[in-house]
Design a protein around this motif. Sequence first.
Motif, PDB file in Angstrom:
ATOM      1  N   ASP A 366      10.347 -61.144  63.107  1.00 58.18           N
ATOM      2  CA  ASP A 366      11.209 -59.956  63.181  1.00 58.18           C
ATOM      3  C   ASP A 366      12.296 -59.951  62.109  1.00 58.18           C
ATOM      4  N   GLY A 367      12.326 -60.968  61.237  1.00 59.79           N
ATOM      5  CA  GLY A 367      13.319 -61.023  60.178  1.00 59.79           C
ATOM      6  C   GLY A 367      14.562 -61.812  60.539  1.00 59.79           C
ATOM      7  N   ARG A 368      14.560 -62.457  61.703  1.00 59.60           N
ATOM      8  CA  ARG A 368      15.720 -63.274  62.079  1.00 59.60           C
ATOM      9  C   ARG A 368      15.810 -64.494  61.168  1.00 59.60           C
ATOM     10  N   ILE A 369      16.992 -64.727  60.648  1.00 60.03           N
ATOM     11  CA  ILE A 369      17.233 -65.860  59.770  1.00 60.03           C
ATOM     12  C   ILE A 369      18.262 -66.783  60.416  1.00 60.03           C
ATOM     13  N   ASN A 370      17.982 -68.074  60.396  1.00 65.33           N
ATOM     14  CA  ASN A 370      18.914 -69.059  60.930  1.00 65.33           C
ATOM     15  C   ASN A 370      19.879 -69.456  59.821  1.00 65.33           C
ATOM     16  N   ILE A 371      21.083 -68.907  59.858  1.00 64.36           N
ATOM     17  CA  ILE A 371      22.090 -69.183  58.843  1.00 64.36           C
ATOM     18  C   ILE A 371      22.424 -70.672  58.798  1.00 64.36           C
ATOM     19  N   ALA A 372      22.374 -71.335  59.943  1.00 69.75           N
ATOM     20  CA  ALA A 372      22.699 -72.760  60.001  1.00 69.75           C
ATOM     21  C   ALA A 372      21.616 -73.618  59.383  1.00 69.75           C
ATOM     22  N   GLY A 373      20.450 -73.042  59.092  1.00 74.52           N
ATOM     23  CA  GLY A 373      19.396 -73.795  58.433  1.00 74.52           C
ATOM     24  C   GLY A 373      19.540 -73.834  56.926  1.00 74.52           C
ATOM     25  N   LEU A 374      20.506 -73.095  56.380  1.00 77.44           N
ATOM     26  CA  LEU A 374      20.747 -73.070  54.948  1.00 77.44           C
ATOM     27  C   LEU A 374      21.611 -74.255  54.525  1.00 77.44           C
ATOM     28  N   THR A 375      21.504 -74.621  53.267  1.00 77.58           N
ATOM     29  CA  THR A 375      22.378 -75.626  52.667  1.00 77.58           C
ATOM     30  C   THR A 375      22.864 -75.084  51.325  1.00 77.58           C
ATOM     31  N   PRO A 376      23.925 -75.655  50.764  1.00 78.83           N
ATOM     32  CA  PRO A 376      24.357 -75.197  49.434  1.00 78.83           C
ATOM     33  C   PRO A 376      23.241 -75.244  48.395  1.00 78.83           C
ATOM     34  N   ALA A 377      22.319 -76.204  48.552  1.00 81.69           N
ATOM     35  CA  ALA A 377      21.228 -76.328  47.585  1.00 81.69           C
ATOM     36  C   ALA A 377      20.157 -75.258  47.771  1.00 81.69           C
ATOM     37  N   THR A 378      19.942 -74.810  49.012  1.00 82.04           N
ATOM     38  CA  THR A 378      18.852 -73.863  49.262  1.00 82.04           C
ATOM     39  C   THR A 378      19.291 -72.401  49.208  1.00 82.04           C
ATOM     40  N   ILE A 379      20.580 -72.130  49.297  1.00 85.89           N
ATOM     41  CA  ILE A 379      21.030 -70.731  49.325  1.00 85.89           C
ATOM     42  C   ILE A 379      20.610 -69.971  48.068  1.00 85.89           C
ATOM     43  N   PRO A 380      20.805 -70.500  46.855  1.00 90.22           N
ATOM     44  CA  PRO A 380      20.337 -69.745  45.677  1.00 90.22           C
ATOM     45  C   PRO A 380      18.825 -69.534  45.674  1.00 90.22           C
ATOM     46  N   THR A 381      18.078 -70.536  46.124  1.00 92.44           N
ATOM     47  CA  THR A 381      16.617 -70.417  46.178  1.00 92.44           C
ATOM     48  C   THR A 381      16.195 -69.309  47.130  1.00 92.44           C
ATOM     49  N   VAL A 382      16.810 -69.289  48.297  1.00 87.14           N
ATOM     50  CA  VAL A 382      16.475 -68.276  49.300  1.00 87.14           C
ATOM     51  C   VAL A 382      16.839 -66.886  48.794  1.00 87.14           C
ATOM     52  N   ALA A 383      18.023 -66.741  48.214  1.00 83.74           N
ATOM     53  CA  ALA A 383      18.456 -65.435  47.729  1.00 83.74           C
ATOM     54  C   ALA A 383      17.528 -64.923  46.628  1.00 83.74           C
ATOM     55  N   THR A 384      17.142 -65.800  45.719  1.00 82.71           N
ATOM     56  CA  THR A 384      16.233 -65.393  44.636  1.00 82.71           C
ATOM     57  C   THR A 384      14.871 -64.988  45.195  1.00 82.71           C
TER      58      THR A 384
END
Length: 392
Positions: A366-384
């Motif tokens: 449904d598009g739910r994203i777990n914000i707590a599963g992100l890290t500083p290293a993965t945030i740029p990767t996910v956004a891109t």
Amino acid sequence: MLGALAAPAPDPIIALMQRLAADPRDGRIDLGVGVYRDAAGRTPVMGAVAAAEARILAAQQTKGYLGLAGDPGFLAAMVDLLLGASSDRVAAVATPGGSGALRQVLALVAQANPDAQVWIGVPSWPNHAAIAEGLGLAVRPHAYLDAGGGVDTAAMLADLEGARAGDVVVLHASCHNPSGADLTGDDWAAVADLCARRGLVPLVDVAYQGFGAGLEEDVAGLRHLAGGLPEVLVAASGSKSFGLYRERVGLALALCAGPAEAGRVGAALAALNRRNFAFPPDHGARVVTTILRDPVLCADWRAELAGIRRRVQANRSALAQALRVATQGAGFDALERQRGMFSLLDLAPDRIEALRERHAIYLVPDGRINIAGLTPATIPTVATAIATVLRG
């Protein structure tokens, strides 16, 4: 007999976990399963929990049963945490986790008023409807989100005007799952007024106390209802607030019209425990009690929880900014305003699949994203990656 059973539809989150485990690619990013993770990607044992467990291990001399309602000390400590003070109007029992609490509270509803309709916002946590329907209760939807990612209070209240006296309204105390969009103080007051006028019973799901604005702030709406309504139901969980996921710590609570009614309801809840699982688990509950009743441990726990809350909110802000840069657009202010572990991304199913298949990023369908599963290293990767699939 058993051969006639049809296989149930697979749970989307469990199915996602299985697909993730079978994915051989390095760098998989799990933003689906609803557990807190630290910057290293671990779900840590909180310091106060480890200290409390050490004390329990050193002092505990028996594993004998407790009462059907669970440890009275745990019940009292949780009532204080949720409501701010004890009350002779409260009936409560310990349960196996927040799901167990929801099950027992809704079973109480089915026993007291089998014709009650359970009103659930769209969207909501899927188990709300699943548990209610499994108990034979009718489920009715009401509006919740507006187009901008906030709460459409007017539409919600308009839908609830169709509820009948004795119906139940499921509410998220804070950190709405799956959207992160919470009711404001004015919203809670409007819901309380409507419940009083229509004779509705709120059922407040307290799954993320301390993850939103603060321990007291996250139950301010619940306390407002408790101060003005004769009956309020509560299902509380220790999974997130204490990091006790696998220990299954829950509390089913009913605020009643008076002490005599509370006594009868407490007996009914204990009888439901007896019929469903007999005695509730105690280890996690004892950990919670030890923390809440010890000033030093409680201060340590509060400080660690505040750090978790700040980290989750920092992830929100960083992801919103990274998405603005990656997409060269705005439109992510709601993501930054929302609270708690979850938000809903407006992504079509084929784009969620593309994130998984092409980028090894796992989201709930449904598009739910777990914000707590992100890290500083993965945030740029996910956004891109999100910007890439948005461009098709």
